[in-house]
Design an enzyme around this catalytic site. Structure first.
Site, PDB file in Angstrom:
ATOM      1  N   LEU A  86       0.827  -1.211   0.000  1.00 14.69           N
ATOM      2  CA  LEU A  86       0.000   0.000   0.000  1.00 14.69           C
ATOM      3  C   LEU A  86       0.862   1.262   0.000  1.00 14.69           C
ATOM      4  O   LEU A  86       2.047   1.216   0.354  1.00 14.69           O
ATOM      5  CB  LEU A  86      -0.910  -0.041   1.237  1.00 14.69           C
ATOM      6  CG  LEU A  86      -1.913  -1.207   1.199  1.00 14.69           C
ATOM      7  CD1 LEU A  86      -2.418  -1.548   2.594  1.00 14.69           C
ATOM      8  CD2 LEU A  86      -3.066  -0.883   0.261  1.00 14.69           C
ATOM      9  N   PRO A  87       0.267   2.407  -0.358  1.00 15.15           N
ATOM     10  CA  PRO A  87       1.099   3.618  -0.511  1.00 15.15           C
ATOM     11  C   PRO A  87       1.791   4.107   0.765  1.00 15.15           C
ATOM     12  O   PRO A  87       2.977   4.397   0.738  1.00 15.15           O
ATOM     13  CB  PRO A  87       0.104   4.672  -1.022  1.00 15.15           C
ATOM     14  CG  PRO A  87      -1.029   3.902  -1.615  1.00 15.15           C
ATOM     15  CD  PRO A  87      -1.107   2.621  -0.852  1.00 15.15           C
ATOM     16  N   THR A 117       6.273   0.615   2.247  1.00 15.07           N
ATOM     17  CA  THR A 117       7.309   1.341   2.991  1.00 15.07           C
ATOM     18  C   THR A 117       6.599   2.340   3.899  1.00 15.07           C
ATOM     19  O   THR A 117       5.942   3.268   3.419  1.00 15.07           O
ATOM     20  CB  THR A 117       8.249   2.105   2.038  1.00 15.07           C
ATOM     21  OG1 THR A 117       8.809   1.173   1.121  1.00 15.07           O
ATOM     22  CG2 THR A 117       9.355   2.807   2.816  1.00 15.07           C
ATOM     23  N   LYS A 193      15.272  -0.570   5.621  1.00 14.82           N
ATOM     24  CA  LYS A 193      14.929   0.072   4.340  1.00 14.82           C
ATOM     25  C   LYS A 193      15.181   1.586   4.405  1.00 14.82           C
ATOM     26  O   LYS A 193      15.769   2.170   3.489  1.00 14.82           O
ATOM     27  CB  LYS A 193      13.455  -0.238   4.042  1.00 14.82           C
ATOM     28  CG  LYS A 193      12.772   0.661   3.052  1.00 14.82           C
ATOM     29  CD  LYS A 193      12.731   0.073   1.671  1.00 14.82           C
ATOM     30  CE  LYS A 193      12.190   1.104   0.683  1.00 14.82           C
ATOM     31  NZ  LYS A 193      12.316   0.727  -0.671  1.00 14.82           N
ATOM     32  N   LYS A 268       9.596  10.676  -0.218  1.00 16.83           N
ATOM     33  CA  LYS A 268       8.737  10.058   0.810  1.00 16.83           C
ATOM     34  C   LYS A 268       9.588   9.275   1.830  1.00 16.83           C
ATOM     35  O   LYS A 268       9.421   9.426   3.045  1.00 16.83           O
ATOM     36  CB  LYS A 268       7.743   9.104   0.126  1.00 16.83           C
ATOM     37  CG  LYS A 268       6.929   8.278   1.091  1.00 16.83           C
ATOM     38  CD  LYS A 268       6.318   7.041   0.460  1.00 16.83           C
ATOM     39  CE  LYS A 268       5.958   6.041   1.539  1.00 16.83           C
ATOM     40  NZ  LYS A 268       5.524   4.753   1.050  1.00 16.83           N
TER      41      LYS A 268
HETATM   42  P1  NAD Z   1       0.937   2.503  -6.021  1.00 15.23           P
HETATM   43  O1  NAD Z   1       0.344   3.802  -5.599  1.00 15.23           O
HETATM   44  O2  NAD Z   1       1.222   2.265  -7.464  1.00 15.23           O
HETATM   45  O3  NAD Z   1       0.005   1.288  -5.516  1.00 15.23           O
HETATM   46  C1  NAD Z   1      -0.701   1.274  -4.314  1.00 15.23           C
HETATM   47  C2  NAD Z   1      -2.010   0.540  -4.545  1.00 15.23           C
HETATM   48  O4  NAD Z   1      -2.720   0.471  -3.292  1.00 15.23           O
HETATM   49  C3  NAD Z   1      -2.937   1.248  -5.550  1.00 15.23           C
HETATM   50  O5  NAD Z   1      -3.355   0.341  -6.544  1.00 15.23           O
HETATM   51  C4  NAD Z   1      -4.108   1.707  -4.689  1.00 15.23           C
HETATM   52  O6  NAD Z   1      -5.348   1.746  -5.372  1.00 15.23           O
HETATM   53  C5  NAD Z   1      -4.089   0.659  -3.582  1.00 15.23           C
HETATM   54  N1  NAD Z   1      -4.816   1.054  -2.388  1.00 15.23           N
HETATM   55  C6  NAD Z   1      -4.792   2.248  -1.736  1.00 15.23           C
HETATM   56  N2  NAD Z   1      -5.619   2.219  -0.665  1.00 15.23           N
HETATM   57  C7  NAD Z   1      -6.166   0.980  -0.637  1.00 15.23           C
HETATM   58  C8  NAD Z   1      -7.103   0.340   0.213  1.00 15.23           C
HETATM   59  N3  NAD Z   1      -7.642   0.977   1.248  1.00 15.23           N
HETATM   60  N4  NAD Z   1      -7.450  -0.932  -0.050  1.00 15.23           N
HETATM   61  C9  NAD Z   1      -6.921  -1.581  -1.117  1.00 15.23           C
HETATM   62  N5  NAD Z   1      -6.037  -1.034  -1.974  1.00 15.23           N
HETATM   63  C10 NAD Z   1      -5.669   0.236  -1.724  1.00 15.23           C
HETATM   64  O7  NAD Z   1       2.267   2.342  -5.153  1.00 15.23           O
HETATM   65  P2  NAD Z   1       3.539   1.403  -5.471  1.00 15.23           P
HETATM   66  O8  NAD Z   1       4.506   2.140  -6.337  1.00 15.23           O
HETATM   67  O9  NAD Z   1       3.050   0.062  -5.867  1.00 15.23           O
HETATM   68  O10 NAD Z   1       4.207   1.329  -4.014  1.00 15.23           O
HETATM   69  C11 NAD Z   1       3.616   0.572  -2.956  1.00 15.23           C
HETATM   70  C12 NAD Z   1       4.529   0.647  -1.750  1.00 15.23           C
HETATM   71  O11 NAD Z   1       5.813   0.125  -2.099  1.00 15.23           O
HETATM   72  C13 NAD Z   1       4.776   2.079  -1.240  1.00 15.23           C
HETATM   73  O12 NAD Z   1       4.781   2.055   0.154  1.00 15.23           O
HETATM   74  C14 NAD Z   1       6.137   2.439  -1.814  1.00 15.23           C
HETATM   75  O13 NAD Z   1       6.817   3.387  -1.025  1.00 15.23           O
HETATM   76  C15 NAD Z   1       6.835   1.078  -1.812  1.00 15.23           C
HETATM   77  N6  NAD Z   1       7.889   0.910  -2.825  1.00 15.23           N
HETATM   78  C16 NAD Z   1       7.688   1.322  -4.102  1.00 15.23           C
HETATM   79  C17 NAD Z   1       8.706   1.144  -5.051  1.00 15.23           C
HETATM   80  C18 NAD Z   1       8.522   1.590  -6.481  1.00 15.23           C
HETATM   81  O14 NAD Z   1       9.522   1.630  -7.213  1.00 15.23           O
HETATM   82  N7  NAD Z   1       7.300   1.906  -6.926  1.00 15.23           N
HETATM   83  C19 NAD Z   1       9.926   0.541  -4.672  1.00 15.23           C
HETATM   84  C20 NAD Z   1      10.085   0.100  -3.365  1.00 15.23           C
HETATM   85  C21 NAD Z   1       9.050   0.296  -2.440  1.00 15.23           C
END
Ligand code: NAD
Length: 320
Positions: A86-87, A117, A193, A268
Site C-alpha cells: 500500500l502507498p 514502505t 529500508k 517520501k
Molecule cells: P501505487 O500507488 O502504485 O500502488 C498502491 C495501490 O494500493 C494502488 O493500486 C491503490 O489503489 C491501492 N490502495 C490504496 N488504498 C487501498 C485500500 N484501502 N485498499 C486496497 N487497496 C488500496 O504504489 P507502489 O509504487 O506500488 O508502491 C507501494 C509501496 O511500495 C509504497 O509504500 C512504496 O513506497 C513502496 N515501494 C515502491 C517502489 C517503487 O519503485 N514503486 C519501490 C520500493 C518500495
C-alpha cells in the site's frame, strides 16, 4: 530458486502442518509494485484472492487467474497468508485496523506480511493489534523497484519472529531473490529500508555534485568516472547507477531518467527517515538536507523522473 522448488516448499509446509494451507494467498494493493508481485505468486502456483480500491487493477490481475474479493475483510477471511503493498502509513492503518479492516475478519494464527514502505512504529502498532487477536503480522518492505518486482528479484527486509519469518519465506521467495531477516522485532525491516535509502540519497547527491562540478571545470565525465570508480570516491551511485547520461548503459540517466526509483518515492522515504530520526533524537544532518533537496527536486518539475535526476537538477542551475 526455481519455481517448482518454491512450490514444493510451500506445499510441503501445508502438508507438514496439516491444517495450514499456504497455497492460497491474499493480496491487497495492486499498484505499480503489487500487481507485478501478485503476478509472480500466480506464476509460481499460488492461488490468489485479491482486493484493491481501484477496480481496473483487480480486473487486470483476475485475467491472469486471481480471484477478486469485495473488500479487504473478504480477502483476509479467506487467507492463511496475506501480503499488502500500500502507498503509506494511513492506508496501512485503514486497511488493517480500520472498520471492517483486515484484522476484523482474519482467521486465528493467520500470517500477514506488509511490504509497504511505512514508519516502523506503524508496523509495530498493527503487530500489537494483531497480537491481541492471535493473528501474526510482520513487516517486509522491499528494495528493487518495478523492474525487480516484475522479474521476481526483489530484496525483502523482514522484521518479526524466526517462526513467522520462516513461515513467510516460501511466499516471499516467489517474489524476491533475497529474503533477509532483520530482527525479531516487527518494524526492523522498515528500519533497514529507511537507513539504506537515506544513505543512497546522500551518496547520489554527492555523486551528482562531484560530476557536475567536474564538468563545469572542463573535465570529461568519462575520465572522472574512471578515476572515481578506481579511487576512494567510488560508490554504487558512481559505478553502477551513474547519474550522468551515457556513462552507464541501461540505467535511467541514459534513458531521460525514465523508470527506476522516482524522486517522489525517494522524497517520501527521506521524510520517513527524518520522522524516525526526530523521534529518537538522532542527528541526521545530511539525511535532513537530502530530504529538503528531494522535496525541491519534486516541486521543481522532476517528480516523475528517477531520483538520479538530481544531476540534471544541479546542471540546470544557471551561473549568475
Ligand atoms: P501505487 O500507488 O502504485 O500502488 C498502491 C495501490 O494500493 C494502488 O493500486 C491503490 O489503489 C491501492 N490502495 C490504496 N488504498 C487501498 C485500500 N484501502 N485498499 C486496497 N487497496 C488500496 O504504489 P507502489 O509504487 O506500488 O508502491 C507501494 C509501496 O511500495 C509504497 O509504500 C512504496 O513506497 C513502496 N515501494 C515502491 C517502489 C517503487 O519503485 N514503486 C519501490 C520500493 C518500495
Amino acid at each position: 530458486m526455481g519455481y517448482s522448488v518454491v512450490l514444493q516448499r510451500s506445499l510441503s509446509y501445508s502438508v507438514k502442518k496439516g491444517t495450514r494451507d499456504i497455497s492460497t494467498v491474499g493480496f491487497v494493493g495492486l499498484g505499480q509494485m503489487g500487481s507485478r508481485m501478485a503476478k509472480n505468486l500466480l506464476k509460481r502456483g499460488f492461488k490468489l484472492t485479491v482486493f484493491d480500491v481501484n477496480e481496473a487493477a483487480v480486473t487486470k490481475i483476475c485475467e491472469s487467474g486471481a480471484k477478486s474479493a469485495h473488500s479487504v475483510g473478504e480477502v483476509s477471511e479467506n487467507s492463511e497468508i496475506l501480503v499488502s503493498m500500500l502507498p503509506s502509513n494511513k492506508h496501512v492503518l485503514d486497511c488493517y485496523i480500520g472498520d471492517k479492516g483486515i484484522l476484523s475478519s482474519a482467521k486465528k494464527n493467520a500470517l500477514f506480511i506488509d511490504s509497504s514502505t511505512i514508519d516502523p512504529s506503524v508496523s509495530e502498532t498493527v503487530a500489537q493489534e494483531a497480537d491481541k487477536r492471535n493473528i501474526r503480522f510482520i513487516d517486509g518492505p522491499v528494495s528493487g523497484g518495478v523492474n525487480a518486482a516484475e522479474a521476481g528479484t526483489l530484496t525483502f527486509m523482514v522484521g518479526g519472529s524466526n517462526k513467522n519469518f520462516e513461515n513467510a519465506t516460501p511466499v516471499l521467495e516467489a517474489m524476491g531473490s533475497k529474503i533477509i531477516h532483520c530482527g525479531d522485532k516487527v518494524g526492523m525491516g522498515q528500519v533497514a529500508k529507511l537507513c539504506n535509502n537515506m544513505l543512497l540519497a546522500i551518496s547520489m547527491i554527492g555523486t551528482a555534485e562531484a560530476f557536475n562540478l567536474g564538468e563545469r571545470l572542463g573535465l570529461d565525465s568519462k575520465i572522472l568516472a574512471e578515476i572515481v570508480n578506481s579511487s576512494s570516491g567510488r560508490c554504487w551511485s558512481s559505478e553502477l547507477y551513474n547519474p550522468v547520461p551515457g556513462l552507464v548503459p541501461n540505467v535511467p540517466s541514459s534513458n531521460d531518467y525514465k523508470g527506476g526509483f522516482g524522486s517522489t518515492l525517494m522524497s517520501k522515504d527521506l521524510g520517513l527517515a527524518q520522522t524516525v530520526a526526530n523521534r529518537t533524537q538522532t542527528p541526521v544532518f545530511l539525511g535532513s538536507l537530502a530530504h529538503q533537496i528531494y522535496l525541491t527536486v519534486v516541486a521543481k518539475g522532476y517528480a516523475d523522473k528517477d531520483f538520479s535526476v538530481i544531476y540534471q537538477f544541479l546542471k540546470d542551475v544557471k551561473k549568475v
